[in-house]
Scaffold this motif. Structure first.
Motif, PDB file in Angstrom:
ATOM      1  N   ILE A 119     -11.359  11.138  11.062  1.00 57.76           N
ATOM      2  CA  ILE A 119     -12.086  10.366  10.049  1.00 57.76           C
ATOM      3  C   ILE A 119     -11.830   8.872  10.238  1.00 57.76           C
ATOM      4  O   ILE A 119     -12.762   8.056  10.230  1.00 57.76           O
ATOM      5  N   ILE A 131     -14.163  19.892   3.858  1.00 64.27           N
ATOM      6  CA  ILE A 131     -12.887  19.545   4.505  1.00 64.27           C
ATOM      7  C   ILE A 131     -11.756  19.605   3.496  1.00 64.27           C
ATOM      8  O   ILE A 131     -10.712  20.220   3.722  1.00 64.27           O
ATOM      9  N   TRP A 168       9.431  -0.218 -10.795  1.00 64.04           N
ATOM     10  CA  TRP A 168       8.323  -0.492 -11.718  1.00 64.04           C
ATOM     11  C   TRP A 168       7.973   0.744 -12.528  1.00 64.04           C
ATOM     12  O   TRP A 168       7.264   0.663 -13.511  1.00 64.04           O
ATOM     13  N   THR A 169       8.494   1.904 -12.109  1.00 68.40           N
ATOM     14  CA  THR A 169       8.227   3.116 -12.855  1.00 68.40           C
ATOM     15  C   THR A 169       9.199   3.312 -14.012  1.00 68.40           C
ATOM     16  O   THR A 169       8.935   4.123 -14.886  1.00 68.40           O
ATOM     17  N   PHE A 214     -19.084   5.871   2.976  1.00 68.09           N
ATOM     18  CA  PHE A 214     -20.201   6.145   3.877  1.00 68.09           C
ATOM     19  C   PHE A 214     -21.401   5.289   3.501  1.00 68.09           C
ATOM     20  O   PHE A 214     -22.110   4.776   4.363  1.00 68.09           O
ATOM     21  N   PHE A 224      -8.600   0.667   3.839  1.00 62.49           N
ATOM     22  CA  PHE A 224      -8.608   1.607   2.725  1.00 62.49           C
ATOM     23  C   PHE A 224      -8.801   3.032   3.207  1.00 62.49           C
ATOM     24  O   PHE A 224      -8.191   3.957   2.687  1.00 62.49           O
ATOM     25  N   VAL A 225      -9.661   3.220   4.195  1.00 62.68           N
ATOM     26  CA  VAL A 225      -9.845   4.577   4.699  1.00 62.68           C
ATOM     27  C   VAL A 225      -8.506   5.109   5.209  1.00 62.68           C
ATOM     28  O   VAL A 225      -8.134   6.255   4.941  1.00 62.68           O
ATOM     29  N   LEU A 269      -0.750  13.027   1.076  1.00 64.51           N
ATOM     30  CA  LEU A 269       0.291  13.055   0.048  1.00 64.51           C
ATOM     31  C   LEU A 269      -0.051  14.015  -1.077  1.00 64.51           C
ATOM     32  O   LEU A 269       0.839  14.540  -1.748  1.00 64.51           O
ATOM     33  N   HIS A 316       7.871  12.342  -0.273  1.00 65.76           N
ATOM     34  CA  HIS A 316       7.932  11.698  -1.585  1.00 65.76           C
ATOM     35  C   HIS A 316       9.109  10.737  -1.660  1.00 65.76           C
ATOM     36  O   HIS A 316      10.187  11.037  -1.178  1.00 65.76           O
ATOM     37  N   VAL A 368       5.283   6.654   1.390  1.00 65.58           N
ATOM     38  CA  VAL A 368       4.545   6.342   0.161  1.00 65.58           C
ATOM     39  C   VAL A 368       4.345   4.830   0.040  1.00 65.58           C
ATOM     40  O   VAL A 368       3.269   4.356  -0.316  1.00 65.58           O
ATOM     41  N   ILE A 380      -3.473   0.549   0.485  1.00 66.41           N
ATOM     42  CA  ILE A 380      -4.563   0.512  -0.482  1.00 66.41           C
ATOM     43  C   ILE A 380      -4.549  -0.761  -1.313  1.00 66.41           C
ATOM     44  O   ILE A 380      -5.569  -1.431  -1.442  1.00 66.41           O
ATOM     45  N   THR A 436      -7.361  -3.798  -2.036  1.00 63.43           N
ATOM     46  CA  THR A 436      -7.708  -4.720  -3.111  1.00 63.43           C
ATOM     47  C   THR A 436      -7.488  -6.181  -2.755  1.00 63.43           C
ATOM     48  O   THR A 436      -8.360  -7.022  -2.999  1.00 63.43           O
ATOM     49  N   ARG A 460      12.710   5.085   0.002  1.00 59.43           N
ATOM     50  CA  ARG A 460      12.350   3.770  -0.511  1.00 59.43           C
ATOM     51  C   ARG A 460      13.411   3.277  -1.486  1.00 59.43           C
ATOM     52  O   ARG A 460      14.304   4.011  -1.872  1.00 59.43           O
TER      53      ARG A 460
END
Ligand code: HEA
Ligand code: HEA
Ligand code: CUA
Ligand SMILES: [Cu+2]
Lengths: 267, 200, 546
Positions: A54, A99, C144-145, C336, C363-364, C373, C383, C388, C395, C400, C453
């Motif tokens: 992909i 998929i 941050w969690t 797409f 991003f893909v 994940l 995890h 992660v 992303i 962004t 992490r």
């Protein structure tokens, strides 16, 4: 037209070929040292290949468009006024759905083989009578003959150490010694904050939660010394919260146990 | 339609919009109440989970007496009705009636709060005794805060509906309608809270 | 509560300060507020990035030598919190939303301008408070969690300040969300149908729904957490019988939707940018709308994928795996469709376009690791590892932040009437793209091979790869220089852009650049085809409308 399709097929086969080649030849994972690990690596390989197809496909599509359809120096005006194409959009809704569905079912199968869907039980004589609620964990299938002979360990975690209690010998150790090819079943509880028990070579991880015991079962398959890593932020020394798991031949394990036991019981 | 027509049309609609702010102000308020409701939903979810998976230690007291909360439920339901009456009165331009009903509503709210405090002082458990106690106080307390705020707002609008120089008239009903909606919302939450906390 | 919700302002805007000063005032003009959000967010980005640089310096060597361990935890907590709550969320929602939405719906301002200004002005004080907590008695250090019981047992003042500031920022975000929903639904210009709105409106509608439905739950959760800290209750304190996993459920019920709050607006922005620079209509408008709404709905029911190794029962793990993986379908449709938008266009390769295409590629990649994940057995191994960390930086940064840069290049002429320097822009893109991939791609390997992490010290076998990653971070830091230089140069003596340098059709370009106070000299134009590229009749109409 034929020419165009020919190139398309060529490119698609190249993408598939490269992805499969990378998937089978590039190893991103550490050594496999439990019966979980090969199962995990099988899943990883599939996900890796699908992901590569992909990703490479999308990247090629974007870069190709940038070159092929870039505006020439003296070109004016707009591209074609194409607002959509329903059948194309249906195709790229359905293919990813399929998929994703296949990946989901497959990973369910993997999870089941790892023992994730098994009833959680801790096969230890000292806690058989309890009504305590076991929260979660992995209860590995013991399809291995030898593995029926379980070893039970109680793990307690605290800031910033793991302690391993061998109930049979009533002693506590800072290192986890286990015999190779035996199923180990651990009941884990934390004394303060949340920690996690992670052995990368075993591909297993489970949070150790205060007030709520968790279960983790595994069967090591390779003699050696592996790190146990705390994988949940638990304070300043979280990074230093490590221990070792020593997988040894059964006779070595017995020697070690007999040397440490406090009950006089020897294996 | 010529451009001239359509522009006239637009101007007309635009002036309509600014004349009837209520429309989207009410909409904004409803959105806000949905958000506020989600806070309660989070609390309820936490409470129900605790109830399902965290049994209390032996000997923990969590029996609740029903009389006061039942009275409180009635008080709030009646207050919703009296608020509604005040709105009706305003529509008929009877500002003094409106004010009267609003004050009755506020008094009901205050009685509710007094009863609530009375219940707090007579409960056999304190805030930190156990999980049930903490959640009980958090839920009722957060709701009580809403009632307090609502009561204050009712007092303010009842002042603003005073017959002579009041700001709220049947030409400008938005503040009253907004507080009314809020008050019904707080009532609704109480009913859910009553069922979940006292009856279940 | 109702009191603060106000109507269209009655203050004449002419009374407000002019020039630079108005950016420091309680302005009610949506364009001023948008810029305030952007600049404020960018300043916090520099702070968050400086903290990230500190993290990467620390991790360039396996020992904990650059800063003490507890300071490291404070730094990573502040980094995560600042980047999410003070940079991404306010900028993709607040900044672009406020600037663009009124244009797109044909309004002169947002539905509640005063609430809007309040929402913005909550941000600087709570952000400063958060940063200041570091200098008082040490900032929060539970990540941050803020998982309890760690967040209950670490030094309290920092954690309490953290809670207060996140509560205020959440409030700001809810006010913003209410405002956007009301503006898009209720303030549309007469004659403008929902299905004619530019895609960014749909994205913001979806995002705002998520904000309104999920942020209050975070607020409630943090209130309970603060009771545990200051009032000694036991909601999440196992010593007092509490349940730590309940916190995780409540937290992720907000924080998973929060990731779509961070990315859906970016999806909207890229849908505006691509058609303009490839001179083609947005491909598949209707499916785009449905996929946004699909993401909103699915996004609300997948939160437990962050808790596969906590106390979740097996059936729950399975449900959340399937639900999570299915988000790839609506997201995939969007990707797409974007590629199809490029296909057959007449693409101008400029900074905005490059950053948008970089976004698609990054991003893909991040999305695919996300789908991996989502598979329980896969996640159990990785995890809470650098895998992660790599996933979400692909992303949030590769997605962004790339779109934020792209949007700045795209809308800079709108805001200032000046063109940005394309050469510097392309340099900026190149360094960012290379640095970014150098920094985060190797982290996948680190995670798979055993680096957890949130650690200040690690196994020396990972040193080399960590140094590559730190080198990438250095490049990213350097890449901010051409960008800032470009901004300052262009503001001072950039070329005049004219009103519509890109020849775009969306409504914000149909007024002068920079736009007048109430957006249009005359009435707002009715834009029925914001993406009518390639259709000569339509374009002529549009030009006449000006
Ligand atoms: C903007 C932010 C953002 C976004 C959009 C996403 C998107 C996704 N995320 Fe991510 N995520 C985070 C930010 C984000 N994430 C953060 C911050 C964390 C860590 C939190 C913490 O612990 O601190 C995290 C953690 C995280 C986890 C938990 C990991 C762990 O802690 O163990 C998981 C697990 O399921 C996950 C999954 C996904 C998935 C499936 C998507 C999907 O939405 C992605 C969908 C997109 C695509 C798949 C690509 C495009 C699609 C196609 C080209 C179609 C074809 C594809 C297929 C058929 C596969 N994310
Ligand atoms: C949401 C957005 C976001 C963004 C944009 C970033 C950007 C970056 N992040 Fe961040 N990160 C998070 C969100 C984000 N991060 C979150 C949520 C976490 C988890 C926290 C937790 O575990 O609780 C995290 C954690 C995290 C870690 C893991 C820490 C750990 O677990 O131990 C690392 C390590 O490499 C890292 C690195 C970086 C780097 C190098 C950047 C770079 O891209 C930054 C680039 C920017 C700059 C370098 C700024 C440049 C400017 C200057 C240097 C100028 C000098 C200053 C002035 C003029 C004042 N991040
Ligand atoms: Cu124990 Cu981290
Ligand atoms: Cu998530």
């Amino acid at each position: 037209m034929l020419n165009k399709n020919f190139y398309l097929i060529l490119i698609i086969s190249a993408v598939f070929g490269i992805s499969f080649w990378i998937g089978f030849n590039v190893n991103l994972l550490p050594a496999e040292a439990s019966i979980n690990a090969p199962i995990y690596d099988e899943l990883f390989k599939i996900l890796f290949i699908i992901g590569l197809i992909i990703f490479i496909g999308m990247t090629i599509a974007v870069i190709y468009s940038l070159f092929k359809f870039r505006k020439k120096k003296d070109q004016l005006g707009d591209g074609i006024a194409l607002e959509g194409n329903l059948s194309l959009e249906i195709v790229w809704t359905i293919i990813p759905s399929i998929i994703v569905l296949i990946i989901g079912l497959y990973s369910y199968n993997i999870y089941d083989r790892m023992g994730g869907m098994k009833e959680l039980n801790h096969s230890h004589e000292m806690i058989t009578s309890n009504t305590e609620k076991i929260w979660a964990g992995i209860s590995q299938a013991s399809n291995n003959e030898v593995a029926s002979n379980n070893l039970s360990v109680e793990v307690s975690a605290m800031q910033f150490a793991f302690l391993f209690n061998y109930p049979k010998g009533e002693f506590i150790s800072g290192e986890l010694h286990v015999p190779v090819d035996h199923k180990v079943s651990m009941k884990m509880e934390s004394k303060d904050v949340i920690h996690a028990f992670w052995v990368p070579e075993f591909r297993i991880k489970q949070d150790i939660i205060p007030g709520q015991p968790t279960i983790l079962n595994f069967t090591p398959t390779k003699v050696g010394k592996y790190p146990i890593i705390c994988a949940e932020l638990c304070g300043p020394y979280h990074g230093g919260m490590r221990a070792s798991i020593i997988v040894e031949e059964e006779s070595d394990y017995k020697d070690w146990f007999n040397k440490n036991t406090k009950t006089g019981v020897s294996l | 339609m010529t451009t001239l027509d359509s522009s006239k049309e637009i101007n007309k609609i635009e002036s309509d919009v600014s004349a009837h702010h209520e429309d989207f102000r009410m909409f904004g308020l409803i959105t806000f109440l949905i958000a506020d409701g989600m806070t309660f939903a989070g609390f309820f979810a936490a409470y129900l989970t605790y109830k399902a998976v965290n049994p209390l230690p032996d000997g923990a007291i969590y029996e609740l007496e029903l009389p006061i909360p039942t009275l409180n439920t009635i008080l709030l339901l009646v207050s919703s009705a009296t608020f509604h009456k005040s709105g009706k009165a305003l529509l008929k331009n009877k500002n003094s009636d409106t004010q009267k009903w609003l004050i009755v509503t506020a008094l009901l709210g205050i009685t509710f709060l007094i009863c609530q405090l009375f219940e707090y002082f007579n409960l056999p458990f304190g805030l930190t005794d156990n999980l049930f106690a903490s959640t009980f106080y958090a839920l009722t307390g957060f709701h009580g805060l809403h009632v307090t705020l609502g009561t204050l707002m009712i007092l303010i609008i009842s002042w603003q509906t005073r017959p002579k120089e009041g700001r709220i008239t049947n030409q400008n009903m938005f503040p009253l309608e907004a507080v009314e909606l809020y008050w019904h919302f707080v009532d609704g939450i109480w009913v859910i809270l009553f069922i979940i906390l006292y009856l279940l | 509560m109702t009191i603060s919700i106000d109507s269209q302002d009655s203050n004449p805007k002419s009374l407000q300060p002019k020039g630079w000063l108005r950016y420091f005032s309680f302005s009610l003009d949506h364009k001023v507020i948008g810029i305030q959000y952007l600049v404020c967010g960018f300043l916090f980005y520099l702070i968050g990035g400086t903290l990230a640089s500190a993290i990467r310096i620390e991790l360039a060597s396996p020992m904990s030598d650059f800063m003490p361990r507890d300071v490291y935890n404070q730094v990573l907590t502040l980094h995560g919190t600042i980047m999410i709550f003070l940079w991404i969320v306010p900028v993709v929602n607040g900044a672009f939303g406020n600037y663009l939405i009124p244009f797109y719906v044909g309004a002169r301002d947002m539905a509640f301008p005063r609430l809007n200004a309040v929402a913005f002005w909550l941000i600087p004080p709570s952000g400063l408070m958060l940063v200041a907590s570091y200098f008082i008695e040490g900032a929060a250090q539970a990540g941050w969690t803020a998982y309890p019981p760690l967040s209950i047992t670490t030094p309290q003042s920092g954690q309490i300040i953290w809670i207060m500031s996140v509560l205020l920022l959440g409030g700001s975000s809810i006010f913003g969300g209410i405002n956007f929903i009301a503006t898009i639904i209720k303030l549309r210009r007469p004659g403008l149908k929902l299905m004619q709105l530019p895609m960014y409106c749909w994205a913001m509608l979806g995002t705002s729904l998520l904000v309104v439905l999920s942020t209050p739950v975070l607020a409630g959760t943090l209130i309970l957490l603060s009771f545990d800290i200051v009032a000694n209750t036991g909601f999440f304190n196992p010593v007092l019988g509490g349940n730590v996993v309940v916190y995780q459920h409540l937290f992720w019920f907000y924080s998973h939707p929060a990731v779509y709050i961070m990315v859906l607006p970016a999806f909207g922005l890229v849908s505006e940018i691509l058609p303009v620079h490839s001179r083609k209509p947005l491909f598949g408008y209707t499916t785009m709308v449905f996929s946004i709404m699909g993401i909103v709905v699915l996004g609300l029911v997948v939160w437990a994928h962050h808790m596969f190794t906590s106390g979740t029962p097996p059936w729950m793990r399975l449900f959340f795996t399937i639900a999570t993986a299915f988000i790839a379908v609506p997201t995939g449709i969007k990707f797409f469709n974007w590629v199809a938008t490029l296909w057959g266009g007449k693409i101008s390769i400029n900074s905005a376009m490059l950053f948008s295409c970089g976004f698609i590629i990054n991003f893909v990649f991040g999305g695919i690791t996300g789908v991996a994940l989502a598979q329980v057995p896969f996640d159990i191994h990785v995890h809470d590892t650098y895998f992660v960390v790599a996933h979400f930086h692909y992303i949030v940064y590769g997605g962004t932040v790339f779109i934020i840069f792209s949007s700045i290049y795209h809308w800079f002429p709108k805001v200032t009437g000046k063109l940005m320097n394309e050469k510097l822009g392309i340099v900026h893109f190149a360094i960012t793209f290379i640095g970014f991939n150098l920094c985060f791609a190797p982290q996948h390997w680190l995670g798979l091979n055993g680096m957890p992490r949130r650690v200040a010290e690690y196994d020396p076998q990972f040193q080399f790869v960590n140094q590559i990653s730190s080198l990438g971070a250095l490049l990213m830091a350097i890449s901010t220089v051409p960008f800032l230089v470009n901004i300052f140069l262009s503001i001072k003596n950039g070329k005049d852009s004219g009103d519509n340098p890109w020849n775009a059709l969306t409504p914000e370009w149909l007024t002068s650049s920079p736009p007048p106070v109430e957006n249009w000299e005359g009435e707002a134009p009715l834009v029925e085809e914001p993406y009518g590229y390639g259709n000569p009749i339509y374009q002529e109409n549009q030009q006449k409308k000006r």
